[in-house]
Motif scaffolding. Sequence first.
Motif, PDB file in Angstrom:
ATOM      1  N   ILE A  18      -7.879 -10.465 -11.510  1.00  0.00           N
ATOM      2  CA  ILE A  18      -7.661  -9.335 -12.418  1.00  0.00           C
ATOM      3  C   ILE A  18      -7.541  -8.034 -11.624  1.00  0.00           C
ATOM      4  O   ILE A  18      -6.661  -7.210 -11.899  1.00  0.00           O
ATOM      5  N   GLN A  62      -9.608 -14.025 -20.015  1.00  0.00           N
ATOM      6  CA  GLN A  62     -10.692 -13.052 -19.864  1.00  0.00           C
ATOM      7  C   GLN A  62     -10.262 -11.659 -20.312  1.00  0.00           C
ATOM      8  O   GLN A  62     -11.023 -10.961 -20.983  1.00  0.00           O
ATOM      9  N   THR A  63      -9.063 -11.226 -19.964  1.00  0.00           N
ATOM     10  CA  THR A  63      -8.629  -9.882 -20.354  1.00  0.00           C
ATOM     11  C   THR A  63      -8.343  -9.786 -21.841  1.00  0.00           C
ATOM     12  O   THR A  63      -8.437  -8.699 -22.414  1.00  0.00           O
ATOM     13  N   GLY A  66     -10.477  -7.726 -24.517  1.00  0.00           N
ATOM     14  CA  GLY A  66     -10.498  -6.281 -24.735  1.00  0.00           C
ATOM     15  C   GLY A  66     -10.423  -5.863 -26.191  1.00  0.00           C
ATOM     16  O   GLY A  66     -11.420  -5.471 -26.799  1.00  0.00           O
ATOM     17  N   GLY A 102      -7.219  -0.856 -17.897  1.00  0.00           N
ATOM     18  CA  GLY A 102      -7.596  -2.133 -18.484  1.00  0.00           C
ATOM     19  C   GLY A 102      -6.622  -2.577 -19.558  1.00  0.00           C
ATOM     20  O   GLY A 102      -6.268  -3.756 -19.652  1.00  0.00           O
ATOM     21  N   GLU A 106      -4.210  -5.856 -19.389  1.00  0.00           N
ATOM     22  CA  GLU A 106      -4.197  -6.859 -20.460  1.00  0.00           C
ATOM     23  C   GLU A 106      -2.765  -7.134 -20.910  1.00  0.00           C
ATOM     24  O   GLU A 106      -2.349  -8.280 -21.055  1.00  0.00           O
TER      25      GLU A 106
END
Length: 178
Positions: A18, A62-63, A66, A102, A106
């Motif tokens: 990431i 994982q992202t 958000g 972030g 994403e």
Amino acid sequence: MARRYDPDRRQRIIDAAIRVVGKKGIGGLSHRSVAAEADVPLGSTTYHFKTLDDLMVAALRQTNEGFGKAVRERASLLAPDADLAAELAQLTGEWLGGDRTGVELEYELYLAALRRPALRPVAAEWCASVEEILVRRVDRVTARAVVALLDGICLQVLLTGGEFDEAYTREMLRRMVA
């Protein structure tokens, strides 16, 4: 030589992937760049993730947390008397107004699914997770349309570098959920 037990290594590799995408974009992602970023042997990345797509799937999964997490944590969205359009517009503004890096990361991983079919199911998970929350307040067709609208607005803001227009978003959402 005995192997060293390292239960967090897989997660460190995902976190490193990431960070690499955040710094260098998708084009800079390789097993070698991730191994260097995670400070692990190259063989560790290929042991945990046989292909680069496997690693990207884990990173995207994982992202994806958000915006979905922000929606899940916004209890007021589920209150029957809450103004759903206003809540969603405000939440989207907060998400886009926070750490833009972030959000961009994403979306970069999300859009990588255009060229990497292995990522498509994970990209779809994001839409489905937000939709599942919204169906508690609106019908499924409307929930899907709301997800598409929010996705489109966020993408436009990110691509144009423009400012998020909460009033416009609220009005468009009201038209959909009325």
